[in-house]
Scaffold this active site. Structure first.
Site, PDB file in Angstrom:
ATOM      1  N   TYR A   1       0.597  -0.871   0.053  1.00  0.00           N
ATOM      2  CA  TYR A   1      -0.269   0.134  -0.068  1.00  0.00           C
ATOM      3  C   TYR A   1       1.053   0.749   0.167  1.00  0.00           C
ATOM      4  O   TYR A   1       0.527   2.294  -0.047  1.00  0.00           O
ATOM      5  CB  TYR A   1      -0.954   0.088   0.797  1.00  0.00           C
ATOM      6  CG  TYR A   1      -2.022  -1.078   1.257  1.00  0.00           C
ATOM      7  CD1 TYR A   1      -2.967  -0.760   0.436  1.00  0.00           C
ATOM      8  CD2 TYR A   1      -1.671  -2.332   1.749  1.00  0.00           C
ATOM      9  CE1 TYR A   1      -4.246  -2.173   0.444  1.00  0.00           C
ATOM     10  CE2 TYR A   1      -2.698  -3.094   1.494  1.00  0.00           C
ATOM     11  CZ  TYR A   1      -3.755  -3.070   0.971  1.00  0.00           C
ATOM     12  OH  TYR A   1      -4.400  -3.830   0.993  1.00  0.00           O
TER      13      TYR A   1
ATOM     14  N   ASN B   1     -13.069  -1.465  -4.801  1.00  0.00           N
ATOM     15  CA  ASN B   1     -12.640  -1.943  -5.995  1.00  0.00           C
ATOM     16  C   ASN B   1     -13.912  -2.648  -6.404  1.00  0.00           C
ATOM     17  O   ASN B   1     -14.290  -3.832  -5.688  1.00  0.00           O
ATOM     18  CB  ASN B   1     -11.189  -3.041  -6.368  1.00  0.00           C
ATOM     19  CG  ASN B   1     -11.047  -3.540  -7.462  1.00  0.00           C
ATOM     20  OD1 ASN B   1     -11.901  -3.233  -8.741  1.00  0.00           O
ATOM     21  ND2 ASN B   1     -10.411  -4.438  -7.507  1.00  0.00           N
TER      22      ASN B   1
ATOM     23  N   CYS C   1      -7.065  -6.486  -7.578  1.00  0.00           N
ATOM     24  CA  CYS C   1      -6.650  -5.458  -5.821  1.00  0.00           C
ATOM     25  C   CYS C   1      -5.624  -6.846  -4.750  1.00  0.00           C
ATOM     26  O   CYS C   1      -4.791  -6.173  -4.072  1.00  0.00           O
ATOM     27  CB  CYS C   1      -7.628  -4.792  -5.252  1.00  0.00           C
ATOM     28  SG  CYS C   1      -9.219  -5.748  -4.693  1.00  0.00           S
ATOM     29  N   HIS C   2      -5.567  -7.770  -5.425  1.00  0.00           N
ATOM     30  CA  HIS C   2      -5.609  -8.413  -4.343  1.00  0.00           C
ATOM     31  C   HIS C   2      -3.504  -8.659  -4.315  1.00  0.00           C
ATOM     32  O   HIS C   2      -3.131  -8.801  -3.541  1.00  0.00           O
ATOM     33  CB  HIS C   2      -5.582 -10.273  -4.673  1.00  0.00           C
ATOM     34  CG  HIS C   2      -5.053 -10.207  -6.238  1.00  0.00           C
ATOM     35  ND1 HIS C   2      -6.271 -10.153  -6.925  1.00  0.00           N
ATOM     36  CD2 HIS C   2      -4.377 -11.385  -7.051  1.00  0.00           C
ATOM     37  CE1 HIS C   2      -5.440 -11.107  -8.826  1.00  0.00           C
ATOM     38  NE2 HIS C   2      -4.644 -11.058  -8.216  1.00  0.00           N
TER      39      HIS C   2
ATOM     40  N   GLU D   1      -0.841 -17.015  -8.834  1.00  0.00           N
ATOM     41  CA  GLU D   1       0.122 -16.523  -9.405  1.00  0.00           C
ATOM     42  C   GLU D   1       2.067 -15.813  -9.236  1.00  0.00           C
ATOM     43  O   GLU D   1       2.518 -16.011  -9.902  1.00  0.00           O
ATOM     44  CB  GLU D   1      -0.031 -14.944  -9.494  1.00  0.00           C
ATOM     45  CG  GLU D   1      -1.791 -14.582 -10.239  1.00  0.00           C
ATOM     46  CD  GLU D   1      -1.745 -13.118  -9.477  1.00  0.00           C
ATOM     47  OE1 GLU D   1      -0.740 -12.076  -9.159  1.00  0.00           O
ATOM     48  OE2 GLU D   1      -3.083 -12.875  -9.973  1.00  0.00           O
TER      49      GLU D   1
END
Length: 131
Positions: free
Chosen positions: A68, A89, A97-98, A123
């Site tokens: 952040y 979001n 946003c993850h 990912e």
């Protein structure tokens, strides 16, 4: 619309995406299967700060995270403001946003921390400890 990703329900505002529900669902299935890392959908970004944060989210490649604080520094704002925007979001997963995490913890996610962790694992992204 509700999407199901990794056996978890997630609400997205499909009115912000220039695609029909079938196409969106298909892209989510392809993402889950590892066939895509981006959704290649046209998103209607809100004006102002929220749109700026969403564009910053979308620029984070799959397999990477930003804190952040890092996003806030890029946008010349406060980390808490970025966190609040992430929480609003309208198209989570599609606009990732993850991929924004705390400096030393996973922190919150509208779909729950288990889903955030699962998306990042999928990912191959680094995952900080959960708070």
């Amino acid at each position: 619309m509700q999407i199901r990703v990794f056996d978890r329900e997630c609400e997205i505002d499909d009115s912000k995406i220039d695609a029909d529900a079938e196409t969106i669902s298909e892209r989510v299935r392809e993402y889950e299967a590892g066939e895509r890392t981006t959704f290649a959908l046209e998103i209607e970004y809100p004006d102002g700060f929220m749109g700026d944060v969403m564009r910053a989210m979308e620029r984070i490649p799959a397999g990477e995270t930003r804190t952040y604080g890092e996003v806030a520094a890029d946008l010349e704002t406060a980390p808490i403001a970025v966190g609040q925007a992430c929480g609003r979001n309208p198209v989570p997963v599609v606009v990732p946003c993850h991929r924004i995490v705390g400096a030393d913890s996973l922190t919150g996610y509208a779909g729950g921390l288990k889903l955030k962790r699962r998306l990042l694992e999928h990912e191959g992204a680094p995952i900080p400890d959960e708070a």
